[in-house]
Design a protein around this motif. Sequence first.
Motif, PDB file in Angstrom:
ATOM      1  N   CYS A  30     -71.851  -7.337 -19.559  1.00  0.00           N
ATOM      2  CA  CYS A  30     -71.243  -6.009 -19.504  1.00  0.00           C
ATOM      3  C   CYS A  30     -70.482  -5.772 -20.805  1.00  0.00           C
ATOM      4  N   THR A  31     -70.024  -4.552 -20.980  1.00  0.00           N
ATOM      5  CA  THR A  31     -69.226  -4.205 -22.151  1.00  0.00           C
ATOM      6  C   THR A  31     -67.776  -4.084 -21.716  1.00  0.00           C
ATOM      7  N   ALA A  32     -66.940  -4.951 -22.256  1.00  0.00           N
ATOM      8  CA  ALA A  32     -65.519  -4.993 -21.898  1.00  0.00           C
ATOM      9  C   ALA A  32     -64.783  -3.795 -22.491  1.00  0.00           C
ATOM     10  N   PRO A  33     -63.560  -3.541 -22.014  1.00  0.00           N
ATOM     11  CA  PRO A  33     -62.788  -2.397 -22.510  1.00  0.00           C
ATOM     12  C   PRO A  33     -62.620  -2.345 -24.030  1.00  0.00           C
ATOM     13  N   ASN A  34     -62.627  -3.497 -24.704  1.00  0.00           N
ATOM     14  CA  ASN A  34     -62.485  -3.509 -26.164  1.00  0.00           C
ATOM     15  C   ASN A  34     -63.817  -3.263 -26.862  1.00  0.00           C
ATOM     16  N   ASN A  35     -64.829  -2.795 -26.108  1.00  0.00           N
ATOM     17  CA  ASN A  35     -66.180  -2.512 -26.612  1.00  0.00           C
ATOM     18  C   ASN A  35     -66.872  -3.762 -27.126  1.00  0.00           C
ATOM     19  N   LYS A  36     -66.513  -4.899 -26.564  1.00  0.00           N
ATOM     20  CA  LYS A  36     -67.120  -6.180 -26.920  1.00  0.00           C
ATOM     21  C   LYS A  36     -67.829  -6.752 -25.706  1.00  0.00           C
ATOM     22  N   THR A  37     -68.541  -7.851 -25.918  1.00  0.00           N
ATOM     23  CA  THR A  37     -69.274  -8.507 -24.848  1.00  0.00           C
ATOM     24  C   THR A  37     -68.342  -9.003 -23.759  1.00  0.00           C
ATOM     25  N   GLY A  38     -68.756  -8.816 -22.498  1.00  0.00           N
ATOM     26  CA  GLY A  38     -67.920  -9.232 -21.391  1.00  0.00           C
ATOM     27  C   GLY A  38     -68.691  -9.904 -20.268  1.00  0.00           C
ATOM     28  N   PHE A  39     -67.956 -10.313 -19.242  1.00  0.00           N
ATOM     29  CA  PHE A  39     -68.454 -11.000 -18.053  1.00  0.00           C
ATOM     30  C   PHE A  39     -68.213 -10.095 -16.845  1.00  0.00           C
ATOM     31  N   LEU A  40     -69.273  -9.754 -16.114  1.00  0.00           N
ATOM     32  CA  LEU A  40     -69.176  -8.864 -14.971  1.00  0.00           C
ATOM     33  C   LEU A  40     -68.806  -9.647 -13.714  1.00  0.00           C
ATOM     34  N   CYS A  41     -67.714  -9.237 -13.069  1.00  0.00           N
ATOM     35  CA  CYS A  41     -67.245  -9.892 -11.842  1.00  0.00           C
ATOM     36  C   CYS A  41     -68.153  -9.526 -10.660  1.00  0.00           C
ATOM     37  N   ASP A  42     -67.982 -10.234  -9.558  1.00  0.00           N
ATOM     38  CA  ASP A  42     -68.781 -10.004  -8.352  1.00  0.00           C
ATOM     39  C   ASP A  42     -68.644  -8.591  -7.808  1.00  0.00           C
ATOM     40  N   ASP A  43     -67.520  -7.930  -8.069  1.00  0.00           N
ATOM     41  CA  ASP A  43     -67.351  -6.569  -7.552  1.00  0.00           C
ATOM     42  C   ASP A  43     -68.244  -5.562  -8.275  1.00  0.00           C
ATOM     43  N   ARG A  44     -68.932  -6.026  -9.332  1.00  0.00           N
ATOM     44  CA  ARG A  44     -69.878  -5.231 -10.126  1.00  0.00           C
ATOM     45  C   ARG A  44     -69.205  -4.037 -10.819  1.00  0.00           C
ATOM     46  N   VAL A  45     -67.868  -4.084 -10.930  1.00  0.00           N
ATOM     47  CA  VAL A  45     -67.099  -3.037 -11.597  1.00  0.00           C
ATOM     48  C   VAL A  45     -66.236  -3.626 -12.713  1.00  0.00           C
ATOM     49  N   THR A  46     -65.535  -4.703 -12.405  1.00  0.00           N
ATOM     50  CA  THR A  46     -64.607  -5.313 -13.351  1.00  0.00           C
ATOM     51  C   THR A  46     -65.371  -6.077 -14.426  1.00  0.00           C
ATOM     52  N   CYS A  47     -65.095  -5.755 -15.684  1.00  0.00           N
ATOM     53  CA  CYS A  47     -65.718  -6.429 -16.823  1.00  0.00           C
ATOM     54  C   CYS A  47     -64.617  -7.148 -17.600  1.00  0.00           C
ATOM     55  N   VAL A  48     -64.680  -8.457 -17.598  1.00  0.00           N
ATOM     56  CA  VAL A  48     -63.679  -9.307 -18.235  1.00  0.00           C
ATOM     57  C   VAL A  48     -64.134  -9.638 -19.657  1.00  0.00           C
ATOM     58  N   PRO A  49     -63.282  -9.476 -20.680  1.00  0.00           N
ATOM     59  CA  PRO A  49     -63.666  -9.877 -22.031  1.00  0.00           C
ATOM     60  C   PRO A  49     -64.126 -11.337 -22.058  1.00  0.00           C
ATOM     61  N   ALA A  50     -65.128 -11.636 -22.850  1.00  0.00           N
ATOM     62  CA  ALA A  50     -65.718 -12.977 -22.897  1.00  0.00           C
ATOM     63  C   ALA A  50     -64.671 -14.069 -23.071  1.00  0.00           C
ATOM     64  N   SER A  51     -63.696 -13.859 -23.939  1.00  0.00           N
ATOM     65  CA  SER A  51     -62.694 -14.895 -24.212  1.00  0.00           C
ATOM     66  C   SER A  51     -61.709 -15.107 -23.068  1.00  0.00           C
ATOM     67  N   TRP A  52     -61.780 -14.301 -22.014  1.00  0.00           N
ATOM     68  CA  TRP A  52     -60.937 -14.491 -20.839  1.00  0.00           C
ATOM     69  C   TRP A  52     -61.627 -15.370 -19.801  1.00  0.00           C
ATOM     70  N   VAL A  53     -62.902 -15.680 -20.023  1.00  0.00           N
ATOM     71  CA  VAL A  53     -63.659 -16.518 -19.085  1.00  0.00           C
ATOM     72  C   VAL A  53     -63.291 -17.980 -19.347  1.00  0.00           C
ATOM     73  N   CYS A  54     -63.063 -18.724 -18.291  1.00  0.00           N
ATOM     74  CA  CYS A  54     -62.710 -20.152 -18.370  1.00  0.00           C
ATOM     75  C   CYS A  54     -61.427 -20.386 -19.172  1.00  0.00           C
ATOM     76  N   ASP A  55     -60.469 -19.495 -19.021  1.00  0.00           N
ATOM     77  CA  ASP A  55     -59.177 -19.657 -19.704  1.00  0.00           C
ATOM     78  C   ASP A  55     -58.081 -20.102 -18.737  1.00  0.00           C
ATOM     79  N   ARG A  56     -58.485 -20.525 -17.543  1.00  0.00           N
ATOM     80  CA  ARG A  56     -57.591 -21.010 -16.484  1.00  0.00           C
ATOM     81  C   ARG A  56     -56.737 -19.912 -15.858  1.00  0.00           C
ATOM     82  N   VAL A  57     -57.105 -18.653 -16.112  1.00  0.00           N
ATOM     83  CA  VAL A  57     -56.453 -17.517 -15.476  1.00  0.00           C
ATOM     84  C   VAL A  57     -57.543 -16.699 -14.799  1.00  0.00           C
TER      85      VAL A  57
END
Length: 160
Positions: A30-57
């Motif tokens: 997905c495209t994250a809010p910063n217009n960069k590559t992101g990770f789509l959550c199970d809700d199929r709406v929330t797009c997390v910036p790539a660097s937030w994945v596996c950051d223990r949060v």
Amino acid sequence: SAVALLVLVAALASGLALALLPRAPVNRLCTAPNNKTGFLCDDRVTCVPASWVCDRVSNCRNGEDEQEQLCGDLPHSLPGHLIFYCSSPRSWVYADQRCNGMNDCGDCSDETGSLAACPPCGQEWWSCSPVHYEFCSCIPRRLCRDGIQHCLGWSDEFLC
């Protein structure tokens, strides 16, 4: 009554067969809010910036951005769209760190060269050869005319 029982058994059998079929992998790009590559959550709406994945949060409602199967063997366990491999074979950064103006790879391969394929400096940046390790081919314009040399030829102080 026998026909109804047969229909019920057939429906249960087909439902069980469908449940046992392997599921197609979920497309998480997905495209994250910063217009960069992101990770789509199970809700199929929330797009997390790539660097937030596996950051223990946990940023997804169900915590799927921190699951063991995703984060267990970094970077190999991550989907390919979330990572960028630096020119050094064992170095990588998250995809949203590519072309962000910062020297995340340590050798500027995430900002310059054919691997990164970054556009020229944007409006918020000044193009020069930086003297500081953190930048590659541009510096933030906020550093212009601040009395500190950030570019080799001092262009940040006299031209920017």
